[in-house]
Design an enzyme around this catalytic site. Sequence first.
Site, PDB file in Angstrom:
ATOM      1  N   LYS A   1       1.212   4.264  -2.819  1.00  0.00           N
ATOM      2  CA  LYS A   1       1.371   5.820  -2.683  1.00  0.00           C
ATOM      3  C   LYS A   1       2.384   6.296  -3.336  1.00  0.00           C
ATOM      4  O   LYS A   1       2.429   7.473  -3.861  1.00  0.00           O
ATOM      5  CB  LYS A   1       1.039   5.891  -1.241  1.00  0.00           C
ATOM      6  CG  LYS A   1      -0.072   5.544  -0.712  1.00  0.00           C
ATOM      7  CD  LYS A   1      -0.312   5.745   0.785  1.00  0.00           C
ATOM      8  CE  LYS A   1      -1.792   5.294   1.500  1.00  0.00           C
ATOM      9  NZ  LYS A   1      -1.814   5.409   2.780  1.00  0.00           N
TER      10      LYS A   1
ATOM     11  N   ASP B   1       0.839  -1.122  -0.007  1.00  0.00           N
ATOM     12  CA  ASP B   1      -0.019  -0.002  -0.011  1.00  0.00           C
ATOM     13  C   ASP B   1       0.807   1.398   0.049  1.00  0.00           C
ATOM     14  O   ASP B   1       0.627   2.243  -0.776  1.00  0.00           O
ATOM     15  CB  ASP B   1      -1.040   0.051   1.073  1.00  0.00           C
ATOM     16  CG  ASP B   1      -1.922   1.008   1.298  1.00  0.00           C
ATOM     17  OD1 ASP B   1      -2.609   1.248   0.016  1.00  0.00           O
ATOM     18  OD2 ASP B   1      -2.053   1.874   2.038  1.00  0.00           O
TER      19      ASP B   1
END
Length: 818
Positions: free
Chosen positions: A682, A678
Amino acid sequence: MKVLKFGGTSVANAERFLRVAEIIENNAKQEQTATVLSAPAKITNHLVAMVEKTVAKQDIQTNIYDAEKIFADLLAGIAKALPNFAYEKMKKFALNELNNVKQLLEGIRLLGQCPDSINATIICRGEKLSIAIMEELLKAKGHEVTVINPVAMLIAQGDYLESTVDIVESSHRISEMRIPSDNIILMPGFTAGNEKGELVVLGRNGSDYSASVLAACLRANSCEIWTDVDGVYTCDPRIVPDAKLLQTMSYQEAMELSYFGAKVLHPRTILPIAQFQIPCLIKNTNNPDAPGTLIGANVIDSSTPVKGITNLNNMAMINVSGPGLKGMVGMSARVFSAMSYAGISVVLITQSSSEYSISFCVPQTELYRAEEALSEEFYLELKDGLLEPIEVIEKLAIISVVGDGMRTLRGLSANFFTALARANINIVAIAQGSSERSISVVVDNDVAVMGVRVTHQMLFGTDKMLDVFVIGVGGVGGALVDQIGRQQKWLKNKQIDLRVCGLFNSKHSVLNRDGINLDNWRDQIKQSETNYNLNGIIEFAKNNRLLNPILVDCTSSSDVSDKYVDFLANGFHVVTPNKKANTSSMAYYLRLRQEAANSKRKFQYDTNVGAGLPVIENLQNLLNAGDELIKFSGILSGSLSFIFGKLDEGMSLSEATKLAKEKGFTEPDPRDDLSGTDVARKLLILAREAGLQLELDQINVESVLPAEYSQGNIDEFMAKLPQLDAQFKEKSEKAAKEGKVLRYVANIDGDQCSVKIEAVDAEDPLYKVKNGENALAFYTRYYQPIPLVLRGYGAGNDVTAAGVFADILRTTSGKIGG
Ligand code: ADP
Ligand code: ASP
Ligand code: MG
């Protein structure tokens, strides 16, 4: 003398008929009053349909049934309210008239066609009945009534279905009637007679014209048009609900507005009353006390230089061009006399300055005849190649901006065109009225309503409408809908009309084009039985001509993000916290931006990184100002910020993870956070934003966990996690000895991106970042050696939803309609 005219909705049923009678009586107390009535609402449409369907050999039973019912209910209602009303007589009269219509229709059926003269006598039957009923109603109330027979008194020229009244001759005839001054005068609208004494009609919506003609013939002091709205608005209030009511307008403005499509007045209404300088008042039968709109000679109102915006749909544009046009005297005269000879009205003309082409619009229904007339007129020129083959564009509409003050107002056309451009509306042609009182553009039929709305928004600064569709109404989506519900009123005060038109979860959906009531949206969605389909949302927005549809994707699904391109191409803005689109292939990433640019829509994803922190916007601002990203380091995961912060305090990895999970900081499976994917997503989004062309697998990810921890279910994983505690304790203590702490850091250095555990010292901006906080340090050409640091909560439903909310509002920035 005063003339009143009541339109179809004003005489739609018994209650309204009685109200109209009262208005007539009140006026007649002041001065002699002549009243023109339309057919009750829908009647003319039924009659027209009966003729058309009979010619086409279709069934007309429902039209007959509906028309009969309208009159039966009307008469029964009046009789109930007024016992001495000549009910039986009127019932018989109505029956006779409708039977006569049926007989004529039978003739048409046998003939297989309908001559215009017969057509005219059928479609004006509603007016005849309205007047007969009003006559009996007023008589029952004790008044003396004179009915003017328009076939004998209004002498008209032209064809049976669209005639023009000769005011001099008609005035003469009416004055010969010597109507007693205490009589109430009535006359059916829409109807007149030709020189042969045959019945003709004045064109659809023509009762307004009947009234103004009668006012001119009687040299009335005023003419009042009573309808179903409070007066003339800056736009059709059905298209723009917050259109402004006009207090006054000049004859010329009214003429131009009605000519270009404002249905509230028939285009020919103004000429007769302007000729005799008779003031005209537009009033609302349902709201008689409202002042209405005054149309007159000396009513200059400079406060609103633009009076209105209209659209005329179903037009076709004909383009006559070729070398033969240049310098050849009389070519345009020949074009337009061919049209006039064929009885075709030319609505708008533009000529290129090179004289190479003439373009003009005619109603789509006249196109075929217009082409024929031109081919005949220019047979030789076309054959010899002096003219190019005649070009036709169909399914167009004309949008016009009208107002006396436009002559002196600078920048108005610029604003008009900007409004259309921002809504991505292509302008096919432009024309300015020679009086400079109007500017018109030709656009596609399908976008006319939207064009009117954006133009109105731009010129009158009315509410910006945002039509939001939220997909995924769980944590973030749900918080967002609640926030919108709380803010709607506040935004409305700032002239932003933010409506939620669609709510979708995986099983249910609620749709409402006027905006869902958000007080109980959770119940509504629970009770709904419809399931959603992404293409259905696009269709819905199209069918309802939504101006600013916004797709808000609060899912984490790539099924939805794969469709963004379609949404953008179909006029949606896309706002999302979902990272899937921006981290899918570079090709898709670029396509999204290309499509957003093409369709002039916005793709907003500021919550992709740092949730509510304004990360993307700041980075874009820096880069737009010519700055360059040299290095980046950041803590981009709330859960890892929490877990690593706890390690500093001496907590073990497994305990910290357990606590984070209990507090809801982690995904249901904490491995989704600990794997680092994750954070890598980003980081990829930031890197791409800074101009690096990378794919997700080019980011170096050091997972917090060794590979074997990906096996087994969540419980098994949590049970096994303490095995890593010692190793992390050791790392953490080693760092502490050097005055450092462990952090899970995302880095960009040149074109290298990595995500890994790092020991950072007290000088590092990430040193103090813990407890779920995010921090982003941008080292740029302008910001070094001290970086630009953004810090704050980077997770949580409310902050993320607020960030999404801000993105929704950003779609309007500096723009109207798009
Ligand atoms: P009537 O039956 O009274 O003749 P119409 O339906 O012909 O009524 O005209 C009134 C309607 O005109 C209004 O209900 C409104 O929707 C429409 N309209 C279109 N443009 C305008 C405008 N600029 N101002 C007011 N009404 C308008
Ligand atoms: N009844 C006619 C029509 O509907 C005329 C009018 O109402 O103005 O066109
Ligand atoms: Mg009308």
